[in-house]
Design a protein around this motif. Structure first.
Motif, PDB file in Angstrom:
ATOM      1  N   ILE A 220       0.859  -1.189   0.000  1.00 54.30           N
ATOM      2  CA  ILE A 220       0.000   0.000   0.000  1.00 54.30           C
ATOM      3  C   ILE A 220       0.891   1.234   0.000  1.00 54.30           C
ATOM      4  CG2 ILE A 220      -1.860   1.228   1.160  1.00 54.30           C
ATOM      5  CD1 ILE A 220      -2.600  -1.573   0.165  1.00 54.30           C
ATOM      6  N   GLU A 221       0.812   2.002  -1.072  1.00 49.54           N
ATOM      7  CA  GLU A 221       1.619   3.216  -1.174  1.00 49.54           C
ATOM      8  C   GLU A 221       0.883   4.411  -0.584  1.00 49.54           C
ATOM      9  OE1 GLU A 221       3.387   5.297  -5.015  1.00 49.54           O
ATOM     10  OE2 GLU A 221       4.461   3.464  -4.460  1.00 49.54           O
ATOM     11  N   ALA A 222      -0.448   4.441  -0.769  1.00 47.17           N
ATOM     12  CA  ALA A 222      -1.264   5.526  -0.212  1.00 47.17           C
ATOM     13  C   ALA A 222      -2.716   5.087  -0.197  1.00 47.17           C
ATOM     14  CB  ALA A 222      -1.109   6.800  -1.031  1.00 47.17           C
ATOM     15  N   GLN A 223      -3.454   5.608   0.761  1.00 47.61           N
ATOM     16  CA  GLN A 223      -4.908   5.436   0.799  1.00 47.61           C
ATOM     17  C   GLN A 223      -5.534   6.748   1.248  1.00 47.61           C
ATOM     18  OE1 GLN A 223      -5.334   1.716   3.115  1.00 47.61           O
ATOM     19  NE2 GLN A 223      -6.304   0.846   1.278  1.00 47.61           N
ATOM     20  N   TYR A 224      -6.612   7.125   0.551  1.00 43.57           N
ATOM     21  CA  TYR A 224      -7.269   8.393   0.802  1.00 43.57           C
ATOM     22  C   TYR A 224      -8.745   8.179   1.103  1.00 43.57           C
ATOM     23  CZ  TYR A 224      -3.127   9.759  -1.917  1.00 43.57           C
ATOM     24  OH  TYR A 224      -1.843   9.903  -2.393  1.00 43.57           O
ATOM     25  N   GLY A 225      -9.317   9.164   1.775  1.00 46.42           N
ATOM     26  CA  GLY A 225     -10.735   9.108   2.090  1.00 46.42           C
ATOM     27  C   GLY A 225     -11.597   9.908   1.140  1.00 46.42           C
ATOM     28  N   ASP A 226     -10.935  10.611   0.195  1.00 46.44           N
ATOM     29  CA  ASP A 226     -11.686  11.381  -0.801  1.00 46.44           C
ATOM     30  C   ASP A 226     -10.796  11.593  -2.018  1.00 46.44           C
ATOM     31  OD1 ASP A 226     -10.017  13.711  -0.406  1.00 46.44           O
ATOM     32  OD2 ASP A 226     -11.206  14.180   1.364  1.00 46.44           O
ATOM     33  N   TRP A 227     -11.354  12.251  -3.043  1.00 44.65           N
ATOM     34  CA  TRP A 227     -10.637  12.415  -4.308  1.00 44.65           C
ATOM     35  C   TRP A 227      -9.644  13.571  -4.274  1.00 44.65           C
ATOM     36  CZ3 TRP A 227     -10.940   8.192  -6.709  1.00 44.65           C
ATOM     37  CH2 TRP A 227     -12.103   7.413  -6.623  1.00 44.65           C
ATOM     38  N   ASP A 228      -9.629  14.323  -3.197  1.00 42.35           N
ATOM     39  CA  ASP A 228      -8.647  15.387  -3.032  1.00 42.35           C
ATOM     40  C   ASP A 228      -7.458  14.921  -2.204  1.00 42.35           C
ATOM     41  OD1 ASP A 228     -10.098  17.319  -4.497  1.00 42.35           O
ATOM     42  OD2 ASP A 228     -11.409  17.630  -2.769  1.00 42.35           O
ATOM     43  N   ARG A 229      -7.345  13.602  -2.053  1.00 44.66           N
ATOM     44  CA  ARG A 229      -6.242  12.971  -1.312  1.00 44.66           C
ATOM     45  C   ARG A 229      -6.281  13.295   0.178  1.00 44.66           C
ATOM     46  NH1 ARG A 229      -4.584  13.925  -6.437  1.00 44.66           N
ATOM     47  NH2 ARG A 229      -3.431  12.240  -7.495  1.00 44.66           N
ATOM     48  N   GLY A 230      -7.501  13.497   0.695  1.00 42.47           N
ATOM     49  CA  GLY A 230      -7.655  13.674   2.136  1.00 42.47           C
ATOM     50  C   GLY A 230      -7.477  12.348   2.861  1.00 42.47           C
ATOM     51  N   PRO A 231      -7.189  12.379   4.165  1.00 40.88           N
ATOM     52  CA  PRO A 231      -6.944  11.149   4.917  1.00 40.88           C
ATOM     53  C   PRO A 231      -8.218  10.340   5.137  1.00 40.88           C
ATOM     54  CG  PRO A 231      -7.015  13.027   6.391  1.00 40.88           C
ATOM     55  CD  PRO A 231      -7.080  13.594   5.000  1.00 40.88           C
ATOM     56  N   LEU A 232      -8.031   9.057   5.376  1.00 33.23           N
ATOM     57  CA  LEU A 232      -9.143   8.211   5.797  1.00 33.23           C
ATOM     58  C   LEU A 232      -9.549   8.606   7.214  1.00 33.23           C
ATOM     59  CD1 LEU A 232      -7.943   4.735   4.494  1.00 33.23           C
ATOM     60  CD2 LEU A 232     -10.080   5.856   3.858  1.00 33.23           C
ATOM     61  N   GLU A 234     -13.208   8.718  10.163  1.00 32.01           N
ATOM     62  CA  GLU A 234     -14.453   8.057  10.527  1.00 32.01           C
ATOM     63  C   GLU A 234     -15.629   8.531   9.675  1.00 32.01           C
ATOM     64  OE1 GLU A 234     -15.042   8.655  14.665  1.00 32.01           O
ATOM     65  OE2 GLU A 234     -13.374   7.350  15.265  1.00 32.01           O
ATOM     66  N   ALA A 235     -15.422   9.595   8.905  1.00 27.95           N
ATOM     67  CA  ALA A 235     -16.487  10.115   8.041  1.00 27.95           C
ATOM     68  C   ALA A 235     -16.258   9.787   6.563  1.00 27.95           C
ATOM     69  CB  ALA A 235     -16.604  11.627   8.211  1.00 27.95           C
ATOM     70  N   SER A 236     -15.162   9.120   6.241  1.00 30.21           N
ATOM     71  CA  SER A 236     -14.833   8.860   4.833  1.00 30.21           C
ATOM     72  C   SER A 236     -15.880   7.972   4.173  1.00 30.21           C
ATOM     73  CB  SER A 236     -13.465   8.191   4.719  1.00 30.21           C
ATOM     74  OG  SER A 236     -12.440   9.027   5.194  1.00 30.21           O
ATOM     75  N   ARG A 237     -16.240   8.322   2.952  1.00 27.72           N
ATOM     76  CA  ARG A 237     -17.178   7.530   2.166  1.00 27.72           C
ATOM     77  C   ARG A 237     -16.461   6.634   1.160  1.00 27.72           C
ATOM     78  NH1 ARG A 237     -22.305   8.830   2.957  1.00 27.72           N
ATOM     79  NH2 ARG A 237     -22.921   7.697   1.064  1.00 27.72           N
ATOM     80  N   GLU A 238     -15.199   6.921   0.909  1.00 32.58           N
ATOM     81  CA  GLU A 238     -14.422   6.161  -0.062  1.00 32.58           C
ATOM     82  C   GLU A 238     -13.142   5.621   0.567  1.00 32.58           C
ATOM     83  OE1 GLU A 238     -15.388   5.591  -3.167  1.00 32.58           O
ATOM     84  OE2 GLU A 238     -17.013   7.041  -3.395  1.00 32.58           O
ATOM     85  N   ILE A 239     -12.637   4.551  -0.025  1.00 37.35           N
ATOM     86  CA  ILE A 239     -11.272   4.084   0.243  1.00 37.35           C
ATOM     87  C   ILE A 239     -10.574   4.111  -1.112  1.00 37.35           C
ATOM     88  CG2 ILE A 239      -9.794   2.276   1.178  1.00 37.35           C
ATOM     89  CD1 ILE A 239     -12.344   1.111   2.531  1.00 37.35           C
ATOM     90  N   VAL A 240      -9.819   5.171  -1.357  1.00 38.18           N
ATOM     91  CA  VAL A 240      -9.108   5.331  -2.627  1.00 38.18           C
ATOM     92  C   VAL A 240      -7.692   4.812  -2.418  1.00 38.18           C
ATOM     93  CG1 VAL A 240      -8.397   6.950  -4.405  1.00 38.18           C
ATOM     94  CG2 VAL A 240     -10.502   7.379  -3.106  1.00 38.18           C
ATOM     95  N   THR A 241      -7.345   3.783  -3.169  1.00 36.05           N
ATOM     96  CA  THR A 241      -6.120   3.039  -2.887  1.00 36.05           C
ATOM     97  C   THR A 241      -5.114   3.141  -4.023  1.00 36.05           C
ATOM     98  OG1 THR A 241      -7.285   1.450  -1.492  1.00 36.05           O
ATOM     99  CG2 THR A 241      -5.170   0.752  -2.387  1.00 36.05           C
ATOM    100  N   VAL A 242      -3.876   3.421  -3.659  1.00 34.66           N
ATOM    101  CA  VAL A 242      -2.742   3.347  -4.574  1.00 34.66           C
ATOM    102  C   VAL A 242      -1.844   2.220  -4.062  1.00 34.66           C
ATOM    103  CG1 VAL A 242      -0.730   4.536  -5.507  1.00 34.66           C
ATOM    104  CG2 VAL A 242      -2.855   5.810  -5.085  1.00 34.66           C
ATOM    105  N   ALA A 243      -1.810   1.120  -4.803  1.00 35.33           N
ATOM    106  CA  ALA A 243      -0.997  -0.032  -4.422  1.00 35.33           C
ATOM    107  C   ALA A 243       0.119  -0.218  -5.440  1.00 35.33           C
ATOM    108  CB  ALA A 243      -1.864  -1.286  -4.349  1.00 35.33           C
ATOM    109  N   ARG A 244       1.233  -0.727  -4.995  1.00 36.15           N
ATOM    110  CA  ARG A 244       2.393  -0.924  -5.865  1.00 36.15           C
ATOM    111  C   ARG A 244       2.768  -2.400  -5.894  1.00 36.15           C
ATOM    112  NH1 ARG A 244       7.163  -1.162  -3.822  1.00 36.15           N
ATOM    113  NH2 ARG A 244       6.518   0.085  -2.011  1.00 36.15           N
ATOM    114  N   ARG A 245       3.055  -2.896  -7.095  1.00 37.02           N
ATOM    115  CA  ARG A 245       3.493  -4.291  -7.206  1.00 37.02           C
ATOM    116  C   ARG A 245       4.894  -4.436  -6.616  1.00 37.02           C
ATOM    117  NH1 ARG A 245       4.336  -8.567 -12.278  1.00 37.02           N
ATOM    118  NH2 ARG A 245       5.957  -9.719 -11.173  1.00 37.02           N
ATOM    119  N   ARG A 246       5.002  -5.358  -5.668  1.00 36.30           N
ATOM    120  CA  ARG A 246       6.316  -5.634  -5.089  1.00 36.30           C
ATOM    121  C   ARG A 246       7.119  -6.536  -6.008  1.00 36.30           C
ATOM    122  NH1 ARG A 246       3.382  -6.513   0.009  1.00 36.30           N
ATOM    123  NH2 ARG A 246       3.598  -8.737  -0.345  1.00 36.30           N
TER     124      ARG A 246
END
Length: 246
Positions: A220-232, A234-246
């Motif tokens: 997991i390189e990054a995970q956001y709670g919104d499309w503006d790259r806000g943090p996850l 308790e109010a987040s509606r999304e889990i926006v994930t940036v994963a990297r192949r190891r």
């Protein structure tokens, strides 16, 4: 009744690709622009990759989707590769810099076996260090509670060659653990049902999602709670994930 081609055209009306207006599209466009080769898993009618090519992307672009009618619509653009298949059919060979799943398509991977096979295939399609970028609805937001006829949408869409007024909505049929089954209905304004389909989505929480990704060989390189790259939060509606192949 609506034909499969009508349903594909209706999708483009309900979910247009528009980075200027849609924060999610803008987020993904940033990733597309910087990637030399892109695999769009669950590409639907191909609007994202079509736009990328129109904007001057010169690398390999491949869209993968099991819906033949949607792909028929996508194939109007001949300088993008379009392949019929599920996520588990992603082409192996470590060729892609970026794999993307938009529109909450990741949630269509419902069973453990389907998740495992799909993540393994996406991993095999990426080069070492390549990225897998996608979003899934955060279960804490209980998005399915808004899926009911009171939230119907009235639209005008091309059907059988001409514009037609339609009404569409979703309605939940069951919620079992983290799996939600619901129906989508499209009618004429007078209530005549033209099309109904049923879908099943899985709502993984952050811990379960990350465990699946780690098992498949992703970091997991990054995970956001919104499309503006806000943090996850308790109010987040999304889990926006940036994963990297190891």
């Amino acid at each position: 009744m609506l034909s499969d081609a009508d349903v594909a055209a209706l999708y483009d009306v309900l979910s247009p690709w528009d980075p200027a207006l849609q924060p999610a599209d803008r987020f993904y466009e940033t990733w597309l622009t910087g990637a030399g080769s892109v695999l769009d898993v669950g590409c639907g009618t191909g609007a994202m990759l079509t736009s990328a090519r129109e904007q001057g992307h010169r690398g390999r672009l491949l869209g993968l989707d099991p819906d033949r009618a949607a792909l028929d619509r996508a194939r109007r653009r001949a300088d993008v590769e379009w392949v019929e298949g599920t996520a588990a059919n992603a082409p192996a060979g470590s060729e892609f810099d970026l794999a993307i799943m938009t529109g909450h398509a990741f949630q269509c991977l419902v069973s453990d076996d389907e998740l495992r096979a799909s993540l393994a295939a996406v991993h095999a399609a990426l080069r070492g260090g390549g990225h897998f970028v996608f979003e899934t609805r955060h279960p804490q937001a209980r998005a399915w509670e808004d899926w009911n006829p009171s939230n119907a949408v009235d639209i005008v869409a091309p059907v059988a060659g001409s514009d037609r007024a339609l009404r569409t909505w979703h309605e939940v049929e069951s919620v079992t653990a983290d799996v939600v089954t619901f129906a989508g209905t499209t009618t004429d304004p007078d209530g005549t049902v033209l099309h109904t389909d049923r879908s099943v989505l899985r709502f993984l929480d952050v811990a379960a999602l990350n465990a699946r990704l780690a098992e498949a060989g992703f970091a997991i390189e990054a995970q956001y709670g919104d499309w503006d790259r806000g943090p996850l939060t308790e109010a987040s509606r999304e889990i926006v994930t940036v994963a990297r192949r190891r």
